[in-house]
Design a protein around this motif. Structure first.
Motif, mmCIF file in Angstrom:
data_model
loop_
_atom_site.group_PDB
_atom_site.id
_atom_site.type_symbol
_atom_site.label_atom_id
_atom_site.label_comp_id
_atom_site.label_asym_id
_atom_site.label_seq_id
_atom_site.Cartn_x
_atom_site.Cartn_y
_atom_site.Cartn_z
ATOM 1 N N VAL A 189 42.855 45.506 52.049
ATOM 2 C CA VAL A 189 43.005 44.053 51.957
ATOM 3 C C VAL A 189 41.742 43.465 51.352
ATOM 4 N N VAL A 190 41.912 42.636 50.325
ATOM 5 C CA VAL A 190 40.809 41.905 49.692
ATOM 6 C C VAL A 190 40.905 40.449 50.116
ATOM 7 N N ILE A 191 39.807 39.919 50.646
ATOM 8 C CA ILE A 191 39.725 38.491 50.970
ATOM 9 C C ILE A 191 38.842 37.851 49.907
ATOM 10 N N SER A 192 39.446 37.193 48.946
ATOM 11 C CA SER A 192 38.692 36.616 47.832
ATOM 12 C C SER A 192 39.574 35.660 47.041
ATOM 13 N N ALA A 193 38.926 34.674 46.423
ATOM 14 C CA ALA A 193 39.605 33.820 45.446
ATOM 15 C C ALA A 193 38.977 33.999 44.077
ATOM 16 N N SER A 194 38.400 35.189 43.844
ATOM 17 C CA SER A 194 37.928 35.591 42.524
ATOM 18 C C SER A 194 36.920 34.594 41.956
ATOM 19 N N HIS A 195 37.263 33.950 40.841
ATOM 20 C CA HIS A 195 36.348 33.057 40.137
ATOM 21 C C HIS A 195 36.438 31.607 40.622
ATOM 22 N N ASN A 196 37.288 31.320 41.618
ATOM 23 C CA ASN A 196 37.427 29.948 42.120
ATOM 24 C C ASN A 196 36.202 29.520 42.924
ATOM 25 N N ALA A 197 36.112 28.217 43.193
ATOM 26 C CA ALA A 197 35.025 27.667 44.005
ATOM 27 C C ALA A 197 35.180 28.082 45.466
ATOM 28 N N PHE A 198 34.135 27.837 46.257
ATOM 29 C CA PHE A 198 34.103 28.345 47.629
ATOM 30 C C PHE A 198 35.191 27.748 48.514
ATOM 31 N N GLU A 199 35.701 26.548 48.163
ATOM 32 C CA GLU A 199 36.714 25.914 49.001
ATOM 33 C C GLU A 199 38.015 26.718 49.049
ATOM 34 N N ASP A 200 38.244 27.548 48.046
ATOM 35 C CA ASP A 200 39.462 28.368 47.984
ATOM 36 C C ASP A 200 39.187 29.761 48.543
ATOM 37 N N ASN A 201 40.263 30.394 48.955
ATOM 38 C CA ASN A 201 40.184 31.806 49.298
ATOM 39 C C ASN A 201 41.573 32.411 49.121
ATOM 40 N N GLY A 202 41.663 33.718 49.243
ATOM 41 C CA GLY A 202 42.945 34.368 49.017
ATOM 42 C C GLY A 202 42.998 35.736 49.659
ATOM 43 N N ILE A 203 44.180 36.314 49.632
ATOM 44 C CA ILE A 203 44.438 37.638 50.201
ATOM 45 C C ILE A 203 45.191 38.455 49.161
ATOM 46 N N LYS A 204 44.701 39.668 48.913
ATOM 47 C CA LYS A 204 45.386 40.605 48.027
ATOM 48 C C LYS A 204 45.461 41.953 48.728
ATOM 49 N N LEU A 205 46.582 42.633 48.582
ATOM 50 C CA LEU A 205 46.815 43.896 49.272
ATOM 51 C C LEU A 205 46.866 45.059 48.290
ATOM 52 N N PHE A 256 29.004 38.640 36.203
ATOM 53 C CA PHE A 256 30.215 39.000 36.925
ATOM 54 C C PHE A 256 30.873 37.752 37.498
ATOM 55 N N ASP A 257 32.129 37.879 37.909
ATOM 56 C CA ASP A 257 32.751 36.785 38.652
ATOM 57 C C ASP A 257 32.587 37.055 40.142
ATOM 58 N N GLY A 258 33.117 36.142 40.959
ATOM 59 C CA GLY A 258 32.852 36.184 42.397
ATOM 60 C C GLY A 258 33.289 37.440 43.101
ATOM 61 N N ASP A 259 34.378 38.065 42.632
ATOM 62 C CA ASP A 259 34.830 39.274 43.314
ATOM 63 C C ASP A 259 34.538 40.548 42.527
ATOM 64 N N GLY A 260 33.881 40.411 41.371
ATOM 65 C CA GLY A 260 33.358 41.572 40.679
ATOM 66 C C GLY A 260 34.340 42.370 39.860
ATOM 67 N N ASP A 304 34.656 38.762 49.684
ATOM 68 C CA ASP A 304 33.525 38.302 48.894
ATOM 69 C C ASP A 304 32.607 37.489 49.804
ATOM 70 N N THR A 305 31.814 36.581 49.250
ATOM 71 C CA THR A 305 30.750 35.945 50.031
ATOM 72 C C THR A 305 31.074 34.529 50.497
ATOM 73 N N ARG A 306 32.316 34.102 50.400
ATOM 74 C CA ARG A 306 32.681 32.745 50.837
ATOM 75 C C ARG A 306 32.523 32.602 52.349
ATOM 76 N N VAL A 307 32.108 31.424 52.768
ATOM 77 C CA VAL A 307 31.935 31.185 54.198
ATOM 78 C C VAL A 307 33.246 31.370 54.950
ATOM 79 N N SER A 308 34.376 31.077 54.319
ATOM 80 C CA SER A 308 35.680 31.209 54.985
ATOM 81 C C SER A 308 36.086 32.659 55.173
ATOM 82 N N GLY A 309 35.357 33.595 54.554
ATOM 83 C CA GLY A 309 35.684 35.001 54.725
ATOM 84 C C GLY A 309 35.591 35.456 56.169
ATOM 85 N N TYR A 310 34.636 34.887 56.919
ATOM 86 C CA TYR A 310 34.513 35.255 58.333
ATOM 87 C C TYR A 310 35.777 34.884 59.100
#
Length: 453
Positions: free
Chosen positions: A100-116, A243-247, A53-59
Motif C-alpha cells: 500500500v502506498v500512501i501518497s498524492a504524488s506531485h499534489n500539494a500537502f492538503e491532498d493524499n491518496g492510496i494505491k495498492l 523528483f516529485d513527492g513520491d519519487g 511519502d512525507t505529508r503530515v496526513s500520512g500518520y
C-alpha cells in the motif's frame, strides 16, 4: 460509502484529506476490506507492506490502514517514508501479499491518496480492486482476537531500497568526478536519492530535502524544476535532477540550466540500453510525447509506439508488445527489467550511466533530440462532455492537421479526472502552433459550454 460513487479511480484513490474518500473511516474500511479479500485468498495472516511519502496526513492514514488490516487478520509491515517504487520493490523483496502506498504524488500537502500493489509489486488486478470495493459495502467486523494481525516496523527499509537502486547501475561505471544537484521535493526521496548517488561516487548538492509535513512539492520538485536549474548554474554543477513527492518521476537540468524532461530521459535511457544490448524491442511513449523523440529514436533504429496518457496505459502497451521501456514527458519512466513501476532514482541512474559511458555532458547527450514546439491549452467545461462527439471541434482539428501535414501533431482529449478538455498542438513554428491551438480552443469554448472565458 455511497453506492453511487466508485472508490477506486484509474490509479488508486486520491483527494483532499478530510473529504470523501480520504477520510479516516473510509481508509479504515478500505484496510479492513482489503484484508478480508486477502485472508480469503491467502489463508491466515497474509502480509501487507505500507509505505508513505512525507505529508503530515500520512500518520493519520497509515494508522487507519494498519487498524483495518490488523482487524481483518493481516500482518502489517511498516516502511515509513519511502518512494512509491521502493514500496513496489519491497512488496516483492519481502514476499508480501500486497503493498500500500500512501501518497498524492506531485499534489500539494492538503491532498493524499492510496494505491495498492499486488504480489511481486505489480498493480493490483482490477478484479481484486472490484472485490475490495464490494467488501467495503459490508459492515466492519473484526477477526477473532486470536487471529488479529500484528504490525512490525522494517527499520532497514531505506537501506534495502538504496542497495536495489545501486545494483541497477552498471558495475563497470562510476559517478566519481560528477557534481549533481538533487531536488527531493521535500518528499519521499529525501533520504535515499542523495545516498544512492553519493555511494556511487557523485558529489551531491541537496535541495528540498527537509520535509516538515507541509512543504512537499511546494514550488520545488519535478513540477517546479526552475530552482534546481538555477542552483546547478550557481554551483557550477554538471547537472541537476528534480523528483516529485513520491519519487516515481524525475526531470533534469544541464550545466546551462536548461530543462531536460521525461522525453529526454527516455531517449538517453533507450540509447544506454540499446548499446548494452538490453533494449528488447522498442519504446512506448504517449500521445503527448514530443514528435522530436519519435524522430530521434527512429534515427537510432528504435521503434516507438504511443499509448494514451497515463502510466497504466504505457504499462499495458509495453506488456502487449513484450517491450520493457516506456514513459511520459512528465518524467515518469518505467523499465520493466529493473522495477515494476516508474522509478525516478532508477531512471536518473540510467541517464547517468549513458553520460558516464560516453563521457558526454548532458547538453551533448541530448543534442540528437530536437524538440518541436508544443502549445497546450486547458479548457474547463461547465459540465463533463466528450469532446470526440462534437463535429465542430473535429472539423477544426482536421483543418489544423491539414496545415501541419507531417510536420506536427494535434491532440485534443478529455481530462481523466476533471471536466476539462486538453488541447496540444505541435509544429515547427512556435508562434503558429500557439495560434492554431487557440483557434481550436475558441471552437471548444463556443461549442462545449466552457466554464471560463
Amino acid at each position: 460509502m455511497s453506492g453511487a460513487r466508485s472508490f477506486f479511480g484509474t490509479d488508486g484513490v486520491r483527494g483532499r484529506v478530510g473529504d470523501w474518500p480520504i477520510t479516516p473511516d473510509q481508509v479504515l474500511q478500505l484496510g479492513w476490506a482489503a484484508g478480508r479479500i486477502l485472508t480469503a485468498d491467502n489463508g491466515d495472516h497474509p502480509r501487507v507492506v505500507i509505505g508513505k511519502d512525507t505529508r503530515v496526513s500520512g500518520y493519520l492514514l497509515e494508522s487507519a490502514l494498519e487498524a483495518g488490516l490488523s482487524g481483518a487478520g493481516v500482518d502489517v509491515l511498516l516502511l515509513g517514508p519511502m518512494p512509491t517504487p521502493g514500496i513496489a520493490y519491497l512488496t516483492h523483496a519481502l514476499r508480501a501479499d500486497a503493498g500500500v502506498v500512501i501518497s498524492a504524488s506531485h499534489n500539494a500537502f492538503e491532498d493524499n491518496g492510496i494505491k495498492l500493489f499486488g504480489p511481486g509489486g505489480r498493480k493490483l488486478p482490477d478484479e481484486v480492486e472490484a472485490a475490495i470495493e464490494v467488501q467495503m459495502g459490508e459492515p466492519l467486523a473484526t477477526a477473532e482476537p486470536a487471529r488479529l494481525g500484528k504490525a512490525t516496523r522494517i527499520d532497514d527499509a531505506g537501506g534495502r531500497y538504496i542497495e536495489f537502486c545501486k545494483h541497477t547501475f552498471p558495475k563497470d561505471l562510476t559517478l566519481e568526478g560528477l557534481t549533481v544537484v538533487v531536488d527531493c521535493a521535500h518528499g519521499a526521496t529525501y533520504r535515499v536519492a542523495p545516498q544512492v548517488l553519493r555511494e556511487l561516487g557523485a558529489e551531491v548538492v541537496e535541495m528540498a530535502a527537509r520535509p516538515d509535513g507541509f512543504n512537499i512539492n511546494d514550488e520545488v520538485g519535478s513540477l517546479h524544476p526552475e530552482g534546481m536549474a538555477a542552483e546547478v548554474v550557481e554551483r557550477g554543477a554538471h547537472l541537476g535532477m528534480a523528483f516529485d513527492g513520491d519519487g516515481d518521476r524525475v526531470v533534469f537540468a544541464d550545466a546551462n540550466g536548461d530543462i531536460v524532461d521525461g522525453d529526454g530521459a527516455l531517449y538517453l535511457a533507450a540509447l544506454e540500453m540499446q548499446k548494452r544490448g538490453e533494449l528488447d524491442g522498442g519504446v512506448v511513449g504517449t500521445v503527448m510525447s514530443n514528435l522530436g523523440l519519435e524522430q530521434a529514436l527512429a534515427e537510432s533504429g528504435i521503434p516507438f509506439h504511443r499509448a494514451a496518457v497515463g502510466d497504466r496505459h504505457v504499462f499495458q502497451m509495453l506488456t502487449d508488445n513484450n517491450w520493457i521501456l516506456g514513459g511520459e514527458p512528465s518524467g515518469h519512466v518505467m523499465c520493466l527489467t529493473r522495477n515494476t513501476t516508474g522509478d525516478g532514482i532508477v531512471t536518473a541512474l540510467m541517464v547517468l550511466a549513458e553520460l558516464a559511458r560516453t563521457g558526454q555532458a548532458l547538453t551533448e547527450a541530448v543534442a540528437g533530440l530536437t524538440y518541436y514546439p508544443q502549445t497546450q491549452v486547458g479548457i474547463r467545461l461547465s459540465e463533463r462532455r466528450d469532446v470526440s462527439g462534437v463535429p465542430e471541434v473535429a472539423a477544426a482539428i482536421r483543418e489544423v492537421e491539414a496545415e501541419l501535414g507531417g510536420a506536427g501533431r494535434v491532440v485534443v482529449r478529455n481530462s481523466g479526472t476533471e471536466p476539462k478538455v486538453r488541447i496540444m498542438v505541435e509544429g515547427r513554428d512556435e508562434a503558429r502552433t500557439r495560434e492554431l491551438a487557440e483557434g481550436i480552443a475558441e471552437v471548444v469554448r463556443a461549442e462545449m459550454g466552457a466554464a471560463e472565458a
